[in-house]
Write a protein that holds these residues in place. Structure first.
Motif, PDB file in Angstrom:
ATOM      1  N   ALA A 180       0.733  -1.412   0.023  1.00  0.00           N
ATOM      2  CA  ALA A 180       0.001   0.112  -0.010  1.00  0.00           C
ATOM      3  C   ALA A 180       0.867   1.295  -0.061  1.00  0.00           C
ATOM      4  CB  ALA A 180      -0.893   0.021   1.170  1.00  0.00           C
ATOM      5  N   LEU A 181       0.531   2.167  -0.792  1.00  0.00           N
ATOM      6  CA  LEU A 181       1.192   3.338  -0.961  1.00  0.00           C
ATOM      7  C   LEU A 181       0.292   4.608  -0.502  1.00  0.00           C
ATOM      8  CD1 LEU A 181       2.954   3.570  -4.504  1.00  0.00           C
ATOM      9  CD2 LEU A 181       4.052   3.181  -2.361  1.00  0.00           C
ATOM     10  N   VAL A 182       0.683   5.179   0.567  1.00  0.00           N
ATOM     11  CA  VAL A 182      -0.228   6.110   1.298  1.00  0.00           C
ATOM     12  C   VAL A 182       0.291   7.546   1.179  1.00  0.00           C
ATOM     13  CG1 VAL A 182      -1.506   6.803   3.398  1.00  0.00           C
ATOM     14  CG2 VAL A 182      -0.982   4.291   2.894  1.00  0.00           C
ATOM     15  N   LEU A 183      -0.245   8.372   0.176  1.00  0.00           N
ATOM     16  CA  LEU A 183       0.187   9.524   0.264  1.00  0.00           C
ATOM     17  C   LEU A 183      -0.282  10.446   1.408  1.00  0.00           C
ATOM     18  CD1 LEU A 183       0.864   8.713  -2.563  1.00  0.00           C
ATOM     19  CD2 LEU A 183       0.106  10.738  -3.477  1.00  0.00           C
ATOM     20  N   GLY A 184       0.573  11.347   1.756  1.00  0.00           N
ATOM     21  CA  GLY A 184       0.351  12.285   2.830  1.00  0.00           C
ATOM     22  C   GLY A 184       0.203  11.500   4.164  1.00  0.00           C
ATOM     23  N   GLY A 185       0.866  10.325   4.367  1.00  0.00           N
ATOM     24  CA  GLY A 185       0.886   9.173   5.140  1.00  0.00           C
ATOM     25  C   GLY A 185       1.547   9.633   6.665  1.00  0.00           C
ATOM     26  N   SER A 186       2.028  10.750   6.792  1.00  0.00           N
ATOM     27  CA  SER A 186       2.710  11.212   8.263  1.00  0.00           C
ATOM     28  C   SER A 186       1.959  11.681   9.145  1.00  0.00           C
ATOM     29  CB  SER A 186       4.018  11.862   7.740  1.00  0.00           C
ATOM     30  OG  SER A 186       3.449  13.195   7.245  1.00  0.00           O
ATOM     31  N   LYS A 187       0.621  11.929   8.742  1.00  0.00           N
ATOM     32  CA  LYS A 187      -0.033  12.406   9.877  1.00  0.00           C
ATOM     33  C   LYS A 187      -1.419  12.423   9.525  1.00  0.00           C
ATOM     34  CE  LYS A 187       0.687  17.408   8.417  1.00  0.00           C
ATOM     35  NZ  LYS A 187       0.635  18.876   8.952  1.00  0.00           N
ATOM     36  N   GLY A 188      -2.571  13.095  10.192  1.00  0.00           N
ATOM     37  CA  GLY A 188      -3.856  13.301   9.849  1.00  0.00           C
ATOM     38  C   GLY A 188      -4.546  11.863   9.468  1.00  0.00           C
ATOM     39  N   ILE A 189      -5.380  12.060   8.688  1.00  0.00           N
ATOM     40  CA  ILE A 189      -6.186  10.950   7.901  1.00  0.00           C
ATOM     41  C   ILE A 189      -5.059  10.102   7.336  1.00  0.00           C
ATOM     42  CG2 ILE A 189      -7.962  10.377   6.230  1.00  0.00           C
ATOM     43  CD1 ILE A 189      -9.039  13.125   6.842  1.00  0.00           C
ATOM     44  N   GLY A 190      -4.223  10.532   6.640  1.00  0.00           N
ATOM     45  CA  GLY A 190      -3.313   9.819   5.811  1.00  0.00           C
ATOM     46  C   GLY A 190      -2.531   8.762   6.917  1.00  0.00           C
ATOM     47  N   LYS A 191      -2.057   9.252   7.908  1.00  0.00           N
ATOM     48  CA  LYS A 191      -1.388   8.335   9.067  1.00  0.00           C
ATOM     49  C   LYS A 191      -2.153   7.198   9.358  1.00  0.00           C
ATOM     50  CE  LYS A 191       1.634   8.497  13.055  1.00  0.00           C
ATOM     51  NZ  LYS A 191       0.949   7.207  13.410  1.00  0.00           N
ATOM     52  N   ALA A 192      -3.613   7.605   9.792  1.00  0.00           N
ATOM     53  CA  ALA A 192      -4.850   6.925  10.290  1.00  0.00           C
ATOM     54  C   ALA A 192      -4.797   5.728   9.331  1.00  0.00           C
ATOM     55  CB  ALA A 192      -5.966   7.603  10.678  1.00  0.00           C
ATOM     56  N   ILE A 193      -4.913   5.953   7.952  1.00  0.00           N
ATOM     57  CA  ILE A 193      -5.032   5.102   7.023  1.00  0.00           C
ATOM     58  C   ILE A 193      -3.888   4.007   7.030  1.00  0.00           C
ATOM     59  CG2 ILE A 193      -5.459   4.469   4.467  1.00  0.00           C
ATOM     60  CD1 ILE A 193      -6.773   7.297   4.372  1.00  0.00           C
TER      61      ILE A 193
END
Lengths: 214, 214, 214, 214
Positions: D4-17
């Protein structure tokens, strides 16, 4: 006498609107791509500088070539972003529409039912629809009415370029293409009767062809 | 000369439509609840038997009293199911609109943005909107155009009954209620200019007040 | 342990939901038409009296026979008004969903794209959708979440009755019907993960088949 | 094991995903702006070249600063056209999502109800929604499911930047902001349960806050 600027006014729907507004005594400036090409932002700025203001503004421009999503190049996204979205935004921000005036934008039925072959138009005309909705609320304070016309298949060169028009017509409940005159007269009537409360609205114009409920 | 049946034609929006169609030479029958009460299905059937056909049909009726969801009684659901939905269905099924004619239904902005105090209207006017959309496709074969007008706050007795009109007006981007005349003239123009391709469409009429994008 | 009432829980989508909720330890009452027939309002009232309350309520009922607009009789309108709308309204008004609970309604893709052959369903399921939207706002105060699932073509007896399923599947982008299990698991996951903020929303479930943009 | 590639994954909604997908054993690459900045197209192209393919793609990026329509500059339109639209288009065109995979895009509730202060986001996120709808139909042939999540007010730094969060919460029917975890778990459940038929759909996630009917 009301002044009307009609973009893309040399043929098709634009020409029908220009003719219709002329018939009720508006002072119509019907522009072709020579006067203003919304794909070219400096052309847009020159146009704004020249005209400064108007009573009626018709935002109208040709459609991009048919492309599916996977076919569109970065350069095409950029070009049509200008033509279908950014050029219109600059006009709406900087060309003054007088108090009590009108802005009409001619978009397309693809803003509600995006078309796989017309992905560029589906995206950018819809983006402008969002901007136009918000602008209608700002402009309401100065009694400027904003109406978005979203045509289906209209009897223009554009539609003929997209394919076999008489074949397409068979699949429309009304069994025909729309006539540019119908849209011209529709806009004329709103102006002529000083109908102002119709604003912030998108009006599909498609011979009962669309399938969404509202 | 075109014949027009205008339901609820004795006041408010209905009266404005009746007046406007008269002004262009239509033979208008403006009915009050005495001639037809859509809440009463035998009254509807009697009306159909009497009139049989028309060129223009205006489906229009008053709104139910304000109620939130938890307050509505079974009896009220039944009554307004007749008034706002079933009576209109019977009319559309059995009263012949001549080839090339028009049907306009006057619904309400609540069909797109349901209103907690107007739950009955939000539900049944929307149900009829679905039926009307499908009927527009059937009627297109006979060149009958179907237009759904969804008014926001219009300057009528109805709106005055719902609360402080001048207070409500302040929250509308246009800072005023709509005038019944604007809707009357809008419908008149479509008929007068033989605009037929506008069909199967819902047109909010609300001074840029709604918030949905399309 | 959460109690779940699943209407129409003896087959198809309802059964899949019942099974899925059972699998995570809910105390499921899966009803058939014998226990509650929403077309019959006294059956609805008896059911409310018997059950009084629940943690999870699944509003689900079979669809009416295929009919075009001109074919529907007054009696059919009345019957399905009860079955698809009024029965659900009474349940939502009178059967208490406990604080922190869930209500799911299974409607149909026709609420956004009405289907000429399914005019009854298109109208009344949409009317209930309006009511459900408003109820979701009232119920939010007690942390009850309301989700409207609008299935497209799902692999059930109902869809087989409507026509040649494998032929229909070819026209869906995913080239297959949906599985009832997918909807059951979807609902199960929301409950199991205590997802509450998803409320007042309609979720089409159709293999990328619909054509509207939002 | 699914990648899984999660953009903006370091905080907020992206991190939760990212966290939620990790918890079910996905091989998650949670990127920050250092790895990919969608406002910068060469950064996007480098990222595509590096990763080439994935099973799950989460398109997610921060929002632009609050601006009303008249305040947005040409340069800002251009920048956020890249960040919110064009970068995502290139990713969707060129980064291969494996057969049977998933694409989720995190947009915003403003795509259905445009927000005067968030005009940039309202326009470009909606434009991408149109593209994503069409792409979902193309990708369905390879059993890739596409889901658009349109959050309302979620408890993230972003929302705190936009104003007084506890004040905003009062106006939401659920009287609270959503938790990023709810969106993370929602996406996790779809993947975990192999729910594939949910595709081509936009899911508002807003605590019953929106006002449109469907």
């Amino acid at each position: 006498m009301m002044k009307a600027l009609v973009l893309g006014g040399s043929k098709g729907i634009g020409k029908a609107i220009a003719d219709s507004l002329s018939s009720i005594g508006c002072d119509v400036v019907a522009t072709s791509r020579k006067e203003i090409d919304t794909a070219n932002l400096s052309s847009v700025k020159k146009f704004i500088k020249k005209h400064k203001q108007t009573d009626i503004l018709i935002l109208n421009t040709g459609g991009p070539p048919p492309k599916t999503f996977s076919e569109v190049t970065e350069k095409e996204w950029q070009k049509y972003h200008n033509q279908l979205f950014l050029g219109f935004c600059l006009l709406l921000q900087k060309l003054k529409v007088q108090d009590g005036g009108y802005v009409f934008v001619i978009t397309s039925g693809v803003i509600k039912e995006p078309n796989p072959r017309l992905v560029i138009s589906s995206a950018y005309r819809l983006a402008f629809t969002a901007v136009f909705k918000l602008a209608s609320k700002e402009l309401a304070a100065r009694k400027v009415s904003c109406v978005n016309i979203a045509p289906g298949l209209i009897n223009t060169d554009r539609v003929k370029d997209l394919g076999n028009a008489s074949e397409m017509a068979k699949n429309i409940p009304m069994k025909r293409l729309g006539e540019p005159r119908e849209i011209g007269d529709f806009i004329k009537s709103i102006v002529q009767n000083k109908i102002k409360y119709l604003s912030g609205v998108t009006i599909p114009f498609d011979g009962a062809n669309s399938n969404f409920v509202v």
